[in-house]
Design an enzyme around this catalytic site. Structure first.
Site: not given
Length: 319
Positions: A244, A151, A81-82, A157, A129-130
């Protein structure tokens, strides 16, 4: 005499090292050669800015690709995805192994599920997106959520939740699974709630395009169904002309009876970050047998989404 070790380029984060470690073991099995991890720091690892500010696309990839092209490493492992949708000159995607769980997950205080979060709950994520889909879900279900941009690595996180600074964070299931931390998940978010990023849960094994012997060895790790699915997802992303870090979700899955796979269903979503406007659509077609057929499936759905106004929902992120 033992054969010379293959050098695997990887980011330094715990997650990247865990992912690369899995691939290293598999490559060692198929080649009979030892594999050593070469840690490389990328711009995305050292910058504290949000991904949308530093360009999003490719910030975790460029340094690894440069090391490959300079011959400092033999192959590299990326989170798919990156990876920018444009293939880099001189490099090839030799293998996309079997995909891990592509879903997003919630790690929440008190073991809460998404539907149980308190009113005004602060939910952390670094992904537009989330944010878009969480806010859309909250609007549709009468929940009050505040999405907070964050981040940092997995420890950082989850630490925001443990310290009480946030009520929950959203992460990728695949990362926690690969790190052996799946027991910290409090809710698996179904694709009906939050569609994952294109390629989420899949790894990309990249190497120089001229090294036919290495390509042949690495290709033994390739999973054709995963490759077809993620190619369709990334084709959708490319056709939307989005990077992305754009608020685009996509997931391709195989449909069939029992052991017989008959079709592939591709779902896509794009929305404003506040979730007030969302275009979500799907298309179903024969399972792609070639790279071109997978690309066509993604382009077909992107065209339908653009006809429904998807471009206007990506703001300045459509690069």
């Amino acid at each position: 005499m033992t054969e010379k070790a293959l050098r695997l380029g990887t980011r330094r984060s715990k997650l990247a090292m865990a992912q690369s470690g899995h691939v290293a073991e598999a490559v060692s099995r198929v080649t009979g050669r030892p594999v050593e991890l070469v840690e490389i720091t990328t711009h995305g690892d050292v910058s504290r800015e949000h991904l949308t500010q530093i360009g999003g696309t490719g910030v975790f990839v460029a340094a690894l690709r440069e090391a490959l092209l300079r011959g400092e490493v033999d192959f590299a492992v990326h989170s798919l995805k990156d990876l920018p949708t444009q293939q880099a000159d001189g490099l090839t995607l030799a293998a996309i192994p079997v995909r891990e769980d592509p879903r997003d997950v919630l790690v929440a205080a008190g073991g809460a599920k998404l539907a149980d979060l308190p009113r005004g709950a602060r939910v952390g994520t670094g992904s537009p997106r989330r944010m878009s889909q969480l806010n859309a879900y909250a609007r549709a279900h009468g929940l009050e959520l505040e999405t907070v941009p964050i981040r940092g690595n997995v420890d950082t996180r989850i630490g925001f939740v443990e310290s009480g600074e946030l009520d929950a964070v959203v992460l990728a299931a695949a990362g926690l699974n690969r790190m052996g931390r799946a027991d910290e998940v409090t809710d698996f978010l179904s694709a009906d709630t939050v569609l994952p990023a294109p390629g989420q849960g899949a790894l990309a094994v990249e190497c120089p395009a001229h090294d036919a012997e290495l390509i042949a060895a690495l290709s033994q790790l390739d999973d054709p169904h995963t490759r077809a699915a993620v190619t369709a997802e990334r084709s959708l992303l490319a056709a939307l002309e989005a990077g992305c870090s754009a608020p685009v979700g996509a997931l391709a899955g195989l449909l069939g009876d029992g052991q017989i796979v008959k079709e592939m269903r591709l779902r896509g979503v794009v929305g404003t970050t506040d979730g007030s406007r969302v275009v979500q659509m799907s298309t179903t077609g024969p399972v792609p047998q070639t790279h071109e057929q997978a690309i066509a499936l993604g382009r077909e759905l992107a065209a339908e989404m653009l006809a429904r106004g998807a471009a206007g929902l990506m703001g300045e992120r459509a690069q």
